[in-house]
Design a protein around this motif. Structure first.
Motif, mmCIF file in Angstrom:
data_model
loop_
_atom_site.group_PDB
_atom_site.id
_atom_site.type_symbol
_atom_site.label_atom_id
_atom_site.label_comp_id
_atom_site.label_asym_id
_atom_site.label_seq_id
_atom_site.Cartn_x
_atom_site.Cartn_y
_atom_site.Cartn_z
ATOM 1 N N CYS A 155 31.985 38.555 -5.962
ATOM 2 C CA CYS A 155 31.803 39.088 -7.317
ATOM 3 C C CYS A 155 31.520 37.978 -8.314
ATOM 4 C CB CYS A 155 33.032 39.879 -7.742
ATOM 5 S SG CYS A 155 33.294 41.397 -6.798
ATOM 6 N N TYR A 156 32.266 36.883 -8.228
ATOM 7 C CA TYR A 156 32.050 35.779 -9.151
ATOM 8 C C TYR A 156 30.622 35.240 -9.061
ATOM 9 C CZ TYR A 156 36.709 34.873 -11.087
ATOM 10 O OH TYR A 156 37.874 34.940 -11.798
ATOM 11 N N ALA A 157 30.074 35.247 -7.845
ATOM 12 C CA ALA A 157 28.732 34.699 -7.663
ATOM 13 C C ALA A 157 27.672 35.520 -8.382
ATOM 14 C CB ALA A 157 28.409 34.627 -6.171
ATOM 15 N N GLN A 158 27.968 36.775 -8.668
ATOM 16 C CA GLN A 158 26.991 37.637 -9.340
ATOM 17 C C GLN A 158 27.135 37.618 -10.859
ATOM 18 O OE1 GLN A 158 26.485 41.572 -7.331
ATOM 19 N NE2 GLN A 158 28.069 40.816 -5.950
ATOM 20 N N THR A 159 28.138 36.903 -11.344
ATOM 21 C CA THR A 159 28.354 36.858 -12.792
ATOM 22 C C THR A 159 27.655 35.639 -13.386
ATOM 23 O OG1 THR A 159 30.375 35.530 -12.639
ATOM 24 C CG2 THR A 159 30.607 37.918 -12.420
ATOM 25 N N GLN A 160 27.658 35.612 -14.712
ATOM 26 C CA GLN A 160 27.121 34.469 -15.445
ATOM 27 C C GLN A 160 28.231 33.570 -15.970
ATOM 28 O OE1 GLN A 160 23.836 33.826 -15.673
ATOM 29 N NE2 GLN A 160 23.473 35.628 -14.399
ATOM 30 N N ASN A 161 29.417 33.702 -15.420
ATOM 31 C CA ASN A 161 30.533 32.869 -15.862
ATOM 32 C C ASN A 161 30.285 31.413 -15.489
ATOM 33 O OD1 ASN A 161 31.516 35.316 -16.545
ATOM 34 N ND2 ASN A 161 33.508 35.069 -15.577
#
Length: 982
Positions: free
Chosen positions: A449-455
């Motif tokens: 999930c983190y990999a798909q965010t712009q964080n």
């Protein structure tokens, strides 16, 4: 009435929507470190947008019904107003024609908008079709106060309702059918039949049927829902295929022996209402909401369940400001994510996901109390009316904020479903889901999930590093890598090298733990990563770094694999050679067929596996340049084993005899190998290589020196012969074999003197060295150039004449025969000369007769007009005509010669004319001498011209024969000749 549906924006709506927007924007949605900037160019419109119809009714509005864009309202006591919303400027007003005190109790409009039922408080029911103005009474329905109608959505049309269900205030459910067609003479009623099928009760007493709904499921299964004030009944049954027109009696009969399935709640507020949500037109409802005393019963409709249509049922209790005694709800409408409750002065929108009030609209007192809220299932609009006004709600983008509710409920899949077209919201949902998974120690899911965010990349990576979750970190980096664009080269390089390090750490850990299964899976995954075509350019550009990482971990196998993937075969082969795996190195060479690598590594491989290397060379064929392999061959053929030497010779023979290589270096090297290690093949090679210097491909001088060094005299003789050094060849051959010398002596065929000299050498050798008179005599017989007198000086003085008796006699006989031949030739020559003299004499006396009528064979004019030629064949030509005929057939040389002779003849003619002038007497002798000389010269010139022109008849001689292959028309003049014929 023309402006009955003119719309305007209510200021209260805008104010409330602004408050709602500010409330939602202040909601804490979790992680805020997003790469998205939420910038809105304009304020979003509210979900529920109220509009008031600009319509002032002439009388009070009693009831209103809307369906399929058809609006019907009861005004005052006896007026019915119908409006087609597609044509709002053409309203239709109808009078009910009632003279008693009856009032309209309820209006029921079917899904097609064609059939209107008007229930009166006097227990009567009227019917009005959309296409007629006539209100008709339903006689069979008289005596029943109609509270609800369950329309037939499957069979209903503009002319007939099909079988429908009717609920009364006494709890009785009837089945009926209404037809709009005019009845017969004996039956003028529109109602076809009206029969009771069931009755419902509450607390042992009949209770009014507040709502009826009929739905069709799979496999011809029907679900009937009926509600009273406290109870919700379900009737489930199948109708036989093709018998739908017969009605619903069979369904109630199937449940007759059993109590119907129902749900009951203790609270009673005097009425209830059920509403359904249908996502698309002509589909089945998906959800329901039942407004009753305890609250709102909300749930989904499941048509697969065998006994009940309701599923996921839950009760949303009323908010504290709703008092069932003084402020009880009037109506309910269900949308996709909300249900609207109508109170006497306001409308509340409650979210079905969390039960929270998301919208509240208060109506001013000037319009009076709110009476009813209806939703058009076709148009989707919600209508509300008071006695003096009509309102409607547009519902726009109802699902836009649903994702926040699902996210707060940790229902992330549903939240993502409702914000797919809004990347900034999707990013927030993914960030919240990632954080949720991380907190619950579901690290792999969190990484995905983190990999798909712009964080921020650094913060996420540090989180996994601090948690010591390398596997999750690896998945995060892999996903990030796949999401990068090809233009982001720096980021790709960073992630690729980091992932390689993580893979190598993991492989090292698994290898030390001895977990072979997971180790194999991880290695396969790592190798798949190294061979990824998507990141091939990055891996290739940074292959040195990857090699260093692999070397630092001592991972030799994966280094070899990576080298193969990068097509860096030189490194692979070097690795195999360093570890003495020469067969593996040769396999790589043979598989990829790189000529440069063959040239580089063949010396090492030839030293250890010569046979396999030569097999590989032969398989490569002409793709390899044998000249570039010679250094390796020469090096190891000198210091190698017998096998290496034999394989070297085998490859050289393949190049010479099969590839037909003509390089001098190759042939010289093969010659040297034959001379050193295979002398039996040397002479055979020299013989088949050719006997002329133009045919051979080796260096003759080098071959001669090589054969001389190794003492191969017969081979030297063969080389001398090719070099045409016959004397040296004979001298050396006499040391080997006389017969060999004889074969060499016969080679100079065009030079008899040299041939005689060579044979004398042989004879001298035979006489002086071998002292064999018989062989010497054989030399005389082998060469016709030698005579007995030529070889006699070579014999010693003590040799008797008996040894030469036969040879001398034979020689004398040959001389005698030669003398006789000469005598015969002389006699033949004398006789031939005599005949020639006779022929000449005869020719001098030969003549021909020409008549005065003869014509030239060329121009066909009389012959005697000009000088002419007469040939023995009978053809006669004028002098100039013959010259014209002969000249084109002459060679260029003869044409030039003839032109010169004509010029000389013209010059002598001019000179003779000048001499005919009177001359002084003292010059008389000189003139006569010059005249004689000029006459002689002219006669000679004419004779030379005759030799060229008149040597033979132009029609009968060789000139005509030679012209047989010449075209009739000169090719250069063909076009000109062709055009002259047109």
């Amino acid at each position: 009435m023309a402006s009955i549906l003119d719309e305007y924006e209510d200021s209260q709506n805008i104010r409330q929507s602004a408050q709602q927007h500010s409330r939602l924007s202040s909601t804490n949605i979790g992680i805020t470190h997003s790469g998205f900037v939420n910038a809105r160019l304009e304020e979003e419109k509210p979900i529920f947008n109220k509009q008031r119809i600009d319509f002032t009714p002439p009388e009070k509005i009693n009831h209103l019904a809307v369906c399929n864009n058809q609006l019907c309202m009861s005004l005052g006591k006896d007026t019915l107003l119908r409006i087609d919303l597609a044509k709002p400027d053409q309203p239709n007003q109808t009078e009910l024609g009632r003279k008693d005190d009856s009032k309209v109790h309820r209006l029921f409009l079917d899904p097609t908008g064609s059939h209107l039922l008007i229930s009166l408080n006097t227990s009567e029911c009227l019917y009005l079709n959309r296409n007629t103005q006539k209100v008709r009474s339903l006689s069979r329905w008289r005596g029943h106060l109609i509270e609800s109608v369950g329309w037939n959505k499957l069979l209903g049309n503009e002319t007939s309702t099909g079988p429908i269900l009717v609920g009364t205030s006494q709890g009785i459910i009837f089945e009926a059918e209404i037809s709009a067609n005019e009845g017969s003479l004996f039956n003028t009623n529109p109602d076809q039949y009206f029969r009771q099928v069931h009755s419902v009760e509450e607390d042992g007493k009949p209770a009014p049927v507040c709502c009826l709904e009929v739905e069709r499921g799979l496999e011809n299964k029907y679900f009937i829902i009926a509600t009273t004030r406290k109870r919700l009944f379900q009737f489930v049954g199948k109708v036989a295929e093709g018998s739908e027109q017969q009605g619903f009696s069979s369904i109630f009969n199937q449940n007759q022996d059993l109590l119907p399935s129902f749900q009951e709640f203790p609270a009673n507020m005097g009425h209830s209402e059920i509403t359904f949500y249908t996502p698309k037109l002509r589909t089945s409802p998906k959800a329901f909401a039942w407004m009753m005393g305890n609250g709102v019963l909300y749930g989904q409709l499941d048509y697969v369940r065998p006994d009940s249509l309701l599923s996921d049922v839950q009760v949303w209790e009323y908010t504290p400001d709703i008092d069932l005694n003084h402020n009880k709800p009037i109506s309910i409408v269900l949308t996709q994510f909300h249900f609207l409750l109508l109170l006497h002065d306001r409308v509340k929108a409650i979210c079905t996901l969390n039960g929270q009030v998301v919208y509240e609209d208060v109506f001013p007192d000037k319009f009076g109390s709110l009476k009813k809220m209806i939703k058009d299932p076709v148009g989707g609009l919600v209508w509300i009316y008071t006695e003096r006004a009509v309102f409607r709600y547009h519902i726009q983008r109802e699902s836009r904020d649903v994702w926040q509710m699902y996210m707060s409920m940790n229902k992330f899949d549903l939240a993502k479903e409702y914000c797919r077209d809004r990347p900034e919201c999707m990013d927030m949902v993914l960030a919240k889901e990632a954080e949720h998974c991380f907190q619950n120690k579901r690290y792999l899911e969190s990484a995905m999930c983190y990999a798909q965010t712009q964080n921020y990349f650094e913060e996420i990576a540090l989180k996994f590093i601090e948690a010591k979750q390398e596997e999750a970190l690896k998945e995060f980096l892999l996903k990030k890598l796949n999401n990068l664009k090809p233009s982001e080269r720096t980021q790709i390089t960073l992630l690729v090298t980091w992932l390689a390090e993580l893979y190598l750490n993991r492989l090292g850990q698994l290898e030390s733990d001895g977990n072979s299964i997971i180790f194999k899976e991880t290695r396969d995954e790592f190798r798949q990563f190294l061979s990824s075509s998507k990141h091939r350019d990055c891996l290739y550009n940074n292959r040195t770094t990857i090699y260093d990482l692999l070397a630092s971990h001592g991972n030799v196998d994966d280094m070899v694999y990576f080298s193969v993937v990068m097509q860096d075969y030189e490194r692979v082969i070097s690795h195999y050679c360093q570890h003495d795996e020469y067969s593996a190195a040769l396999d790589v060479l043979s598989k990829h067929c790189d000529e440069k690598l063959f040239y580089k590594f063949s010396p090492v491989l030839m030293q250890h596996i010569p046979k396999n290397v030569v097999d590989a060379w032969i398989q490569m064929g002409k793709r390899l340049d044998p000249k570039k392999l010679i250094p390796a061959l020469m090096n190891y053929s000198q210091m190698g084993s017998t096998q290496q030497i034999n394989e070297t010779i085998r490859y050289m023979e393949f190049c010479v005899y099969e590839l037909m290589v003509t390089e001098e270096a190759i042939h010289n090297y093969l010659l040297s190998l034959y001379a050193k290690y295979k002398p039996d093949s040397l002479l055979w090679y020299l013989e088949q290589a050719g006997t002329h210097a133009s045919e051979i491909h080796y260096d003759l001088k080098y071959a001669l020196r090589l054969c001389a060094e190794h003492g191969y005299r017969q081979a030297c003789v063969l080389v001398y012969r090719i070099m045409e050094l016959y004397e040296e060849a004979v001298d050396l051959a006499l040391e080997v074999d006389v017969d060999l010398a004889k074969s060499c002596a016969n080679l100079p065929e065009d030079d008899e003197e040299l041939r005689k000299k060579l044979w004398l050498k042989i004879a001298k050798h035979v006489v002086q060295k071998e002292e064999d008179v018989k062989k010497a005599m054989n030399c005389l017989s082998s060469c016709n150039l030698l005579k007995i007198e030529d070889i006699l000086p070579f014999f010693p003085d003590f040799v008797t004449i008996d040894h030469f008796k036969e040879a001398i006699c034979l020689s004398l006989e040959e001389y005698n025969q030669h003398i006789e031949e000469l005598k015969q030739e002389m006699e033949e020559a004398t006789e031939s000369a005599k005949r020639i003299r006779e022929d000449i004499q005869e020719m001098r006396n030969k003549y021909g007769v020409v008549d005065s009528q003869e014509k030239c064979a060329a121009c066909d004019f009389p012959l005697l007009n000009r000088p002419f030629y007469l040939f023995l064949c009978g053809h006669m030509f004028h002098n100039d005509c013959l010259l014209q005929e002969v000249t084109p057939h002459l060679s260029a040389f003869k044409q030039n010669r003839l032109e010169d002779l004509h010029k000389k003849l013209a010059a002598t003619t001019q000179s003779s004319k000048s001499r005919h002038r009177p001359a002084p007497k003292d010059e008389g002798d000189t003139s006569s001498l010059g005249k004689a000389t000029a006459g002689t010269s002219r006669e000679q010139i004419k004779s030379d011209i005759d030799d060229i022109v008149a040597s033979e008849c132009v029609y009968c001689g060789e000139l005509m024969i030679k012209s047989i292959d010449k075209p009739f028309i000169d090719p250069q003049k063909f076009e000109e000749e062709k055009s002259s014929w047109l």
